[in-house]
Design a protein around this motif. Structure first.
Motif, PDB file in Angstrom:
ATOM      1  N   ALA A   1      12.957 -31.293  43.178  1.00 25.35           N
ATOM      2  CA  ALA A   1      11.807 -31.038  44.044  1.00 25.35           C
ATOM      3  C   ALA A   1      10.505 -30.988  43.256  1.00 25.35           C
ATOM      4  N   CYS A   2      10.565 -31.285  41.958  1.00 23.87           N
ATOM      5  CA  CYS A   2       9.399 -31.148  41.092  1.00 23.87           C
ATOM      6  C   CYS A   2       8.883 -32.507  40.634  1.00 23.87           C
ATOM      7  N   VAL A   3       7.552 -32.636  40.593  1.00 19.62           N
ATOM      8  CA  VAL A   3       6.886 -33.845  40.140  1.00 19.62           C
ATOM      9  C   VAL A   3       6.263 -33.566  38.773  1.00 19.62           C
TER      10      VAL A   3
ATOM     11  N   VAL B   1       0.829 -25.509  40.390  1.00 22.85           N
ATOM     12  CA  VAL B   1       1.118 -26.189  39.129  1.00 22.85           C
ATOM     13  C   VAL B   1       1.737 -25.142  38.211  1.00 22.85           C
ATOM     14  N   ALA B   2       2.813 -25.505  37.534  1.00 20.63           N
ATOM     15  CA  ALA B   2       3.581 -24.518  36.785  1.00 20.63           C
ATOM     16  C   ALA B   2       4.209 -25.150  35.546  1.00 20.63           C
ATOM     17  N   GLU B   3       4.691 -24.280  34.669  1.00 21.91           N
ATOM     18  CA  GLU B   3       5.323 -24.696  33.412  1.00 21.91           C
ATOM     19  C   GLU B   3       6.800 -24.344  33.433  1.00 21.91           C
ATOM     20  N   VAL B   4       7.623 -25.253  32.939  1.00 18.36           N
ATOM     21  CA  VAL B   4       9.060 -25.011  32.873  1.00 18.36           C
ATOM     22  C   VAL B   4       9.341 -23.960  31.794  1.00 18.36           C
ATOM     23  N   GLU B   5       9.964 -22.849  32.224  1.00 16.39           N
ATOM     24  CA  GLU B   5      10.303 -21.762  31.296  1.00 16.39           C
ATOM     25  C   GLU B   5      11.786 -21.761  30.936  1.00 16.39           C
TER      26      GLU B   5
ATOM     27  N   LEU C   1      15.182 -25.278  37.975  1.00 16.40           N
ATOM     28  CA  LEU C   1      14.236 -24.927  36.930  1.00 16.40           C
ATOM     29  C   LEU C   1      13.628 -23.567  37.239  1.00 16.40           C
ATOM     30  N   ARG C   2      13.366 -22.792  36.194  1.00 20.24           N
ATOM     31  CA  ARG C   2      12.542 -21.591  36.382  1.00 20.24           C
ATOM     32  C   ARG C   2      11.149 -21.917  35.860  1.00 20.24           C
ATOM     33  N   LEU C   3      10.164 -21.686  36.701  1.00 23.04           N
ATOM     34  CA  LEU C   3       8.789 -22.071  36.418  1.00 23.04           C
ATOM     35  C   LEU C   3       7.893 -20.858  36.267  1.00 23.04           C
ATOM     36  N   LEU C   4       6.965 -20.936  35.323  1.00 19.52           N
ATOM     37  CA  LEU C   4       5.882 -19.967  35.201  1.00 19.52           C
ATOM     38  C   LEU C   4       4.642 -20.586  35.826  1.00 19.52           C
ATOM     39  N   VAL C   5       4.115 -19.948  36.839  1.00 16.63           N
ATOM     40  CA  VAL C   5       3.002 -20.524  37.594  1.00 16.63           C
ATOM     41  C   VAL C   5       1.707 -20.411  36.783  1.00 16.63           C
ATOM     42  N   HIS C   6       1.036 -21.535  36.615  1.00 16.18           N
ATOM     43  CA  HIS C   6      -0.276 -21.543  35.974  1.00 16.18           C
ATOM     44  C   HIS C   6      -1.380 -21.259  36.986  1.00 16.18           C
ATOM     45  N   ALA C   7      -1.268 -21.877  38.156  1.00 21.19           N
ATOM     46  CA  ALA C   7      -2.316 -21.723  39.182  1.00 21.19           C
ATOM     47  C   ALA C   7      -1.737 -22.113  40.533  1.00 21.19           C
ATOM     48  N   CYS C   8      -2.363 -21.572  41.581  1.00 22.18           N
ATOM     49  CA  CYS C   8      -1.939 -21.890  42.949  1.00 22.18           C
ATOM     50  C   CYS C   8      -3.163 -21.903  43.851  1.00 22.18           C
TER      51      CYS C   8
ATOM     52  N   GLY D   1      15.946 -34.763  32.231  1.00 29.33           N
ATOM     53  CA  GLY D   1      14.557 -35.194  32.322  1.00 29.33           C
ATOM     54  C   GLY D   1      13.528 -34.093  32.273  1.00 29.33           C
ATOM     55  N   TRP D   2      13.969 -32.845  32.148  1.00 27.08           N
ATOM     56  CA  TRP D   2      13.033 -31.730  32.057  1.00 27.08           C
ATOM     57  C   TRP D   2      13.331 -30.902  30.820  1.00 27.08           C
ATOM     58  N   GLN D   3      12.265 -30.453  30.142  1.00 22.46           N
ATOM     59  CA  GLN D   3      12.390 -29.588  28.972  1.00 22.46           C
ATOM     60  C   GLN D   3      11.471 -28.389  29.119  1.00 22.46           C
ATOM     61  N   VAL D   4      11.806 -27.318  28.431  1.00 24.15           N
ATOM     62  CA  VAL D   4      10.929 -26.151  28.397  1.00 24.15           C
ATOM     63  C   VAL D   4       9.551 -26.580  27.899  1.00 24.15           C
ATOM     64  N   GLY D   5       8.515 -26.148  28.583  1.00 24.06           N
ATOM     65  CA  GLY D   5       7.146 -26.513  28.224  1.00 24.06           C
ATOM     66  C   GLY D   5       6.565 -27.632  29.057  1.00 24.06           C
ATOM     67  N   ASP D   6       7.431 -28.430  29.716  1.00 20.43           N
ATOM     68  CA  ASP D   6       6.918 -29.439  30.644  1.00 20.43           C
ATOM     69  C   ASP D   6       6.193 -28.750  31.795  1.00 20.43           C
TER      70      ASP D   6
END
Length: 320
Positions: free
Chosen positions: A105-107, A60-64, A29-36, A72-77
């Motif tokens: 590796a993602c929850v 915590v991040a968003e699937v881009e 997955l490519r993730l956009l990080v919201h916060a760390c 089991g994963w979609q863009v925006g999750d």
């Protein structure tokens, strides 16, 4: 895609750079990080990791984008990424705006839980892990040395899991007050006590059955080991490169167990997310400061100094 990241360029030295983040490969997955969140261990990692490393593992991040073969994963999750190498590699760190990581590796983050709260799932999962490694049973006496973010998280979980009495040590008044709010029956300022173990025993009504160390200081670790009662468990949750001294005979006579944990696991992060989503756990009790990405180097350098900070979070909404 290109994004900004605080890249380690030398021991505790960072440079804000633009980096290329590749398309996700199969199973990624490519993730956009919201916060760390800023972890106390980041100061240690910033001293030993190689130049080019992007730190940050409380994410915590968003699937881009979704790679081939991912179910089991979609863009925006939204996701809490975990796994080996997170926050210790060139393209997998929360102090960058994006990353690529294996999907397994993602929850998943519950839809109703804001990212501003979900960001503490990994560090609170650590607190749960450390308490569980202490084999806490309902009705036991617990000493927690240090009331920073990890110490406070252990106070919250120890109270939730049935500790009879909890005594913490903490010199900073704001943190001491927070420790009481989160479940400590008493808080001792170890800098003002000539005999800290005696003060802890008096406040607990006896020697602790579990000692949880959360400062990362070798001298406090030594105190923790000496403090344990008969058959006690000592969990050294702090991280330090310094050596500590033990007296095997004294520990043998008391049959003390020493535990050296490293971090949380998926099930504990899921349990923490459930507590956050239900409202039982309030992230606002832990997150005291939010900063932009530009402010990250100063935040890392400030770690280890007594302040009123508990959890500092890099919030990408605050970043230019």
């Amino acid at each position: 895609m290109r994004c900004r990241a605080q890249v380690l360029v030398g021991p505790t030295e960072f440079a804000l750079r633009e980096i290329d983040v590749p398309v996700p490969g199969r199973g990624e997955l490519r993730l956009l990080v919201h916060a760390c969140g800023v972890c106390g261990s980041d100061k240690f990692l910033a001293q030993i990791c190689s130049p080019g490393t992007i730190l940050g593992h409380e994410v915590v991040a968003e699937v881009e984008a979704v790679g081939e073969g991912v179910d089991g994963w979609q863009v925006g999750d939204r996701a809490i990424p975990l796994g080996e190498g997170l926050g210790m590699s060139e393209l997998r760190g929360g102090y960058g705006e994006a990353m690529v990581i294996p999907a397994d590796a993602c929850v998943p983050v519950p839809a109703r839980l804001p990212s501003a709260s979900a960001v503490i799932a990994e560090p609170m999962g650590n607190g749960l892990h450390f308490v569980r490694r202490g084999r806490l049973r309902a009705g036991q006496r617990v000493a927690i040395l240090g009331a920073g973010q990890i110490g406070l998280s252990m106070i919250w979980w120890a109270r939730r899991l049935g500790a009879a009495r909890i005594v913490a040590t903490e010199p900073v008044a704001a943190r001491a007050a927070r420790a009481r709010t989160l479940g400590a029956d008493a808080v001792i300022d170890a800098t003002r006590e000539p005999d800290v173990p005696a003060a802890v025993f008096a406040a607990l009504g006896g020697p602790p059955e579990i000692v949880l160390e959360a400062t990362g200081r070798a001298d406090v670790m030594t105190d923790a080991i000496q403090m344990a009662g008969q058959g006690g468990v000592v969990v050294l949750a702090g991280i330090t490169p310094d050596a500590i001294q033990i007296q095997p005979l004294a520990l043998c006579l008391k049959e003390v167990d020493l535990v050296f944990p490293i971090g949380t696991v998926r099930a504990e992060v899921e349990e923490t997310l459930a507590a956050l989503a239900s409202g039982d756990l309030d992230a606002r009790q832990f997150v005291t400061h939010r900063i932009g990405l530009d402010d990250l180097p100063a935040a890392i350098r400030s770690l280890g100094h007594p302040t009123d900070q508990v959890k500092v979070v890099v919030d990408y909404k605050l970043s230019a």
